[in-house]
Design a protein around this motif. Structure first.
Motif, PDB file in Angstrom:
ATOM      1  N   GLU A  12     -13.414  76.072 -68.722  1.00  0.00           N
ATOM      2  CA  GLU A  12     -13.899  76.348 -70.215  1.00  0.00           C
ATOM      3  C   GLU A  12     -15.009  77.352 -70.158  1.00  0.00           C
ATOM      4  O   GLU A  12     -15.877  77.308 -69.182  1.00  0.00           O
ATOM      5  N   GLN A 247       0.587  71.827 -81.461  1.00  0.00           N
ATOM      6  CA  GLN A 247      -0.405  73.122 -81.304  1.00  0.00           C
ATOM      7  C   GLN A 247      -0.460  73.854 -82.670  1.00  0.00           C
ATOM      8  O   GLN A 247      -1.787  74.342 -82.715  1.00  0.00           O
ATOM      9  N   GLN A 250      -3.318  71.733 -84.670  1.00  0.00           N
ATOM     10  CA  GLN A 250      -4.400  71.767 -84.036  1.00  0.00           C
ATOM     11  C   GLN A 250      -5.173  73.262 -84.355  1.00  0.00           C
ATOM     12  O   GLN A 250      -6.373  73.387 -84.348  1.00  0.00           O
ATOM     13  N   SER A 251      -4.275  74.310 -84.058  1.00  0.00           N
ATOM     14  CA  SER A 251      -4.795  75.671 -84.501  1.00  0.00           C
ATOM     15  C   SER A 251      -5.410  76.015 -85.802  1.00  0.00           C
ATOM     16  O   SER A 251      -6.484  76.294 -85.931  1.00  0.00           O
ATOM     17  N   ALA A 254      -8.560  73.937 -86.180  1.00  0.00           N
ATOM     18  CA  ALA A 254      -9.778  74.655 -85.652  1.00  0.00           C
ATOM     19  C   ALA A 254     -10.098  75.928 -86.272  1.00  0.00           C
ATOM     20  O   ALA A 254     -11.242  76.080 -86.536  1.00  0.00           O
ATOM     21  N   LEU A 306      -2.040  76.108 -73.298  1.00  0.00           N
ATOM     22  CA  LEU A 306      -2.962  75.507 -74.133  1.00  0.00           C
ATOM     23  C   LEU A 306      -2.678  74.494 -74.892  1.00  0.00           C
ATOM     24  O   LEU A 306      -1.518  74.643 -76.142  1.00  0.00           O
ATOM     25  N   ALA A 321     -10.463  77.910 -78.337  1.00  0.00           N
ATOM     26  CA  ALA A 321     -10.547  76.583 -78.531  1.00  0.00           C
ATOM     27  C   ALA A 321     -11.991  76.258 -79.252  1.00  0.00           C
ATOM     28  O   ALA A 321     -13.158  77.046 -79.082  1.00  0.00           O
TER      29      ALA A 321
END
Length: 336
Positions: A12, A247, A250-251, A254, A306, A321
């Motif tokens: 990270e 995915q 979540q994108s 975010a 990812l 992220a």
């Protein structure tokens, strides 16, 4: 020499802090001790079974001399902190272009199955909607009666209004054209004289005919609210982009958290169901992270997925992220 035992690598990188946290998952029994070598562009792990080298994306560079705080965490692996440089834009962007530009012909797709919902719609105006509680602010700041009372904001023909978690689209122009453009969508409404009329107490959910996923709901006789987690809007000349469901969601979440946090100066959020019930509380911790994750299944690893399995990754670049702290508001079905 045989390849080293599989080791999970998690990196990270914090843009603002110019720091990185490296986690090497617990190796298999018999693969210790492990010799770890760090260069600005790669990581190398040597064990008695072999050697594994991981090449970092070109945008990420480590500072080996800054390594500090090496410690072993039971059940997790080795943790190491060091300085890093990441040549990425600080703006978090969605994996797909969800905001449409005016004057473009766009096609609306169901994200789950790729079914075309609205084809070749020319959007003359793409406008953001005000905050959800904008009506209360008008009442507090205006000394005269609210001029917008009981006047909902609905799009006209060739308009698209963008809310925090939905799109508002006018369907009247589609109904005037030969053949319904929204044929793959079931609205559970009656059609009469080129207009939608809702049944009393009717189910207003908008359902995809192919995969039966709920895409949104009807707001008025001519307006549909599409949820941003269920839709992809693309310029008509582009093909439907295939992306794993988890995915994509979540994108989108975010991106919403980052935009709302910046616009409203808050870091606390809740995710609610259609019934208004809160299911989870979220605290946004940071939004400047780059996440690189890999399973060292080969001697030289160059793919960094990812949120997905390495076998499905097709890019060697790192991914944006956000880090959140969450608290469920309801008990799991498995809990007593």
């Amino acid at each position: 020499m045989a390849a080293a035992a599989e080791t999970r690598v998690f990196l990270e990188v914090r843009r603002r802090l110019q720091s990185a946290l490296l986690i090497l998952g617990e190796p298999k029994e018999g693969s210790m001790p492990m010799d770890i070598s760090i260069t600005p562009s790669s990581l190398q792990m040597k064990t008695a079974e072999g050697c594994t080298e991981i090449c970092l994306p070109a945008e990420v560079r480590l500072v080996p001399s800054s390594s500090r705080g090496l410690q072993y965490v039971a059940g997790d692996g080795l943790h190491l902190r060091l300085q890093a440089r990441a040549d990425f834009s600080t703006k978090l962007t969605s994996m797909f272009n969800q905001s449409s530009q005016a004057q473009d012909c766009c096609t609306f797709y169901c994200q789950s199955c790729g079914e075309v919902l609205i084809r070749d719609r020319k959007l003359l105006r793409v406008l953001p909607l005000p905050a959800e509680n904008w009506g209360a602010l008008v009442g507090e700041w205006c000394c005269h009666p609210d001029p917008f009372a009981n006047k909902p904001l609905h799009p006209r023909e060739n308009d698209c209004f963008i809310g925090d978690s939905f799109f508002l689209v006018n369907l009247r122009s589609d109904m005037w054209q030969p053949g319904p453009r929204v044929a793959p969508v079931e609205t559970h409404c009656l059609s009469s004289e080129n207009h939608f009329k809702l049944k009393p107490k009717a189910n207003t959910n908008v359902i995809c005919k192919r995969c039966k996923v709920m895409l949104g709901e009807t707001v008025s006789s001519e307006t549909i609210k599409f949820y941003i987690t269920e839709m992809i809007i693309q310029p008509s000349e582009r093909k439907f982009p295939i992306i794993p469901r988890s995915q994509f969601v979540q994108s989108i979440i975010a991106q919403c958290l980052v935009e709302l946090s910046s616009a409203r100066s808050t870091f606390r959020f809740s995710i609610q169901g259609h019934d208004g019930k809160a299911y989870i509380l979220l605290w946004l911790l940071n939004s400047d992270s780059l996440v690189i994750e890999s399973l060292g299944s080969s001697r030289s690893v160059k793919k960094f997925p990812l949120l997905e399995d390495i076998s499905k990754a097709d890019s060697s670049s790192a991914g944006n992220a956000v880090k959140v702290l969450y608290q469920p508001c309801i008990k799991s079905r498995n809990e007593k």
